[in-house]
Design an enzyme around this catalytic site. Structure first.
Site, mmCIF file in Angstrom:
data_model
loop_
_atom_site.group_PDB
_atom_site.id
_atom_site.type_symbol
_atom_site.label_atom_id
_atom_site.label_comp_id
_atom_site.label_asym_id
_atom_site.label_seq_id
_atom_site.Cartn_x
_atom_site.Cartn_y
_atom_site.Cartn_z
ATOM 1 N N LYS A 86 42.254 44.383 39.310
ATOM 2 C CA LYS A 86 41.345 44.795 40.388
ATOM 3 C C LYS A 86 42.032 45.610 41.476
ATOM 4 C CE LYS A 86 37.513 41.616 39.944
ATOM 5 N NZ LYS A 86 37.914 40.662 38.898
ATOM 6 N N GLU A 108 31.967 42.792 48.376
ATOM 7 C CA GLU A 108 31.302 41.587 47.895
ATOM 8 C C GLU A 108 32.306 40.860 47.020
ATOM 9 O OE1 GLU A 108 31.141 44.482 46.354
ATOM 10 O OE2 GLU A 108 31.802 43.768 44.382
ATOM 11 N N SER A 375 43.669 41.252 31.276
ATOM 12 C CA SER A 375 43.241 41.735 32.592
ATOM 13 C C SER A 375 43.844 40.979 33.766
ATOM 14 C CB SER A 375 41.711 41.691 32.691
ATOM 15 O OG SER A 375 41.219 40.391 32.405
HETATM 16 C C1 LIG Z 1 37.151 40.265 37.820
HETATM 17 C C2 LIG Z 1 37.890 40.059 36.580
HETATM 18 C C3 LIG Z 1 37.366 40.443 35.326
HETATM 19 C C4 LIG Z 1 35.985 40.995 35.142
HETATM 20 O O1 LIG Z 1 35.708 42.174 35.799
HETATM 21 P P1 LIG Z 1 35.597 43.583 35.078
HETATM 22 O O2 LIG Z 1 35.076 44.464 36.132
HETATM 23 O O3 LIG Z 1 34.648 43.447 33.923
HETATM 24 O O4 LIG Z 1 36.951 43.958 34.623
HETATM 25 C C5 LIG Z 1 38.160 40.285 34.201
HETATM 26 N N1 LIG Z 1 39.389 39.738 34.277
HETATM 27 C C6 LIG Z 1 39.916 39.346 35.454
HETATM 28 C C7 LIG Z 1 41.273 38.752 35.456
HETATM 29 C C8 LIG Z 1 39.193 39.481 36.639
HETATM 30 O O5 LIG Z 1 39.729 39.080 37.802
#
Ligand SMILES: *Cc1c(COP(=O)(O)O)cnc(C)c1O
Length: 396
Positions: A86, A108, A375
């Site tokens: 993020k 948000e 992610s």
């Molecule tokens: C917020 C988040 C997501 C989901 O958000 P996307 O916008 O779909 O990427 C996925 N993995 C992690 C670790 C997150 O913090």
């Protein structure tokens, strides 16, 4: 609307009040100018490198590959500052806000991850930061509320609707309409009115740009499959971006099936949603027969969103990308597998992508390869994981 570039097929657009149309046009103009300005790009890449810690490794998961019978590479977004992808987007948007002369940012947040990333960027760039968060989520995510406050942000509880992310987003949009003169709205996923889906994709596309080059250098050629979890769709669109034109590469987005898509308690907007309008965009949304937006459910707070970014809706309809769903149980099993075989505790969101990777691997050969976007890291999820495992009788 009359603004064709705002659309991905029938999806996207700018479904906002008249008073925000000008503001969105200003943001779009400023963004287009910025990303063609070498000075802006230099600054953005400087912070990605020196502050976020990019580039992130493309790690060959040897033990997983051996066990599942195909080459599995992990794009390690979990190693970024603040623990997930993020921050890539937040740094980009806040630099843009500064360039536009704004002094305040609002955001948000649901689970609090985007709120923490925004509060981090706001501290770094000396911006006043207000984060809207559902009252229910504030209760559930005390640690992230504490983090945001330590970083100097004001967290505003939202008491409306279900007291969660959907309501916090409505509140942020309403506030922005009144304060856009000095305030920039930092959106946390590839959602919202145009140009946000485009901006977020651009700021997250460092993931695929790096991964494509790293794969070519370390392995040669292109991977057979590229995969990522889908909440609003930002890490996945970033992971797909530079592979979309490479037709030989399968693109797979993994949604949360929660307790199972047949139970109604899930977050699979692509599998079971219908086109509708939410948060300024037209996309696939979970809604009841009357078109009311339904609550999503997933054990991972980050996938718990009833919609999906408009470009994903388009990639699905045009069949360039495939979308699948993984249940809470499947994700948690994959999470433990990654802990035990690779010594990596992933975010529960990322574990959804891992779970599907293991399923798909069975259909692949040892010579083939896939890249899975990891992610984020799982530190934030340890309480949820502990509760889950206790319930399962693992920890006794
Ligand atoms: C917020 C988040 C997501 C989901 O958000 P996307 O916008 O779909 O990427 C996925 N993995 C992690 C670790 C997150 O913090």
């Amino acid at each position: 609307m009359g603004n064709e570039k705002a659309y991905y097929g029938q999806f996207g657009g700018q479904y906002v009040s008249e008073s925000l149309m000008n503001t969105l046009a200003e943001v779009d103009a400023a963004f287009e100018e910025a990303i063609h300005d070498p000075e802006f790009l230099k600054q953005y890449h400087y912070y990605l490198k020196q502050y976020v810690g990019r580039e992130t490794p493309l790690y060959f998961a040897e033990r997983l590959s051996e066990k599942y019978g195909t080459k599995i590479y992990l794009k390690r977004e979990d190693l970024n500052h603040t623990g997930a992808h993020k921050i890539n987007n937040v740094i980009g948007q806040i630099l843009l806000a500064k360039r536009m002369g704004k002094t305040k940012v609002i955001a948000e947040t649901g689970a609090g991850q985007h709120g923490v990333a925004t509060a981090t960027g706001a501290a770094l760039f000396h911006m006043e930061c207000t984060v809207y968060m559902g009252a229910e989520d504030i209760e559930r995510q005390k640690l992230n509320v504490m983090r945001m406050e330590m970083l100097g942000a004001t967290v505003v509880p939202v008491h409306s609707g279900s007291n969660t992310l959907k309501d916090a987003t409505n509140e942020a949009i309403r506030t922005w309409a009144k304060t856009a003169e000095d305030t920039f709205y930092v959106i946390g996923s590839a959602v919202g009115p145009y140009p946000y889906p485009k901006m977020v994709k651009e700021f997250q596309s460092c993931i695929s740009r790096e991964a494509k080059r790293q794969f070519a250098e370390e392995v040669g050629g292109l991977p057979d499959v590229v995969m990522a979890c889908v909440g609003g769709g930002s890490n996945s669109i970033g992971m797909f971006a530079d592979f979309i034109e490479e037709k030989s590469v399968r693109l797979i987005g993994v949604e949360a099936a929660g307790l199972g898509i047949e139970t109604g308690k899930h977050a699979s907007a692509m599998a079971l949603g219908n086109p509708g309008v939410l948060h300024g965009m037209k996309s696939y949304l979970l809604q009841d027969d009357d078109g009311n937006v339904q609550l999503a459910h997933s054990i991972s707070a980050g996938l718990d969103y009833p919609g999906v970014g408009p470009e994903h809706a388009y990639l699905k309809d045009s069949r360039r990308a495939e979308y699948v769903s993984i249940t809470d149980v499947e994700a948690m099993d994959a999470l433990m597998e990654l802990c035990k075989l690779e010594g990596i505790i992933p975010a529960i969101e990322s574990a959804h992508a891992m779970a599907y990777a293991f399923k798909l691997a069975k259909e692949m050969t040892p010579e083939q390869s896939m890249i899975v976007c990891l992610s984020g890291r799982g530190d934030k999820d340890v309480n949820t994981i502990a509760d889950y495992l206790a319930g399962k009788g693992y920890l006794n």
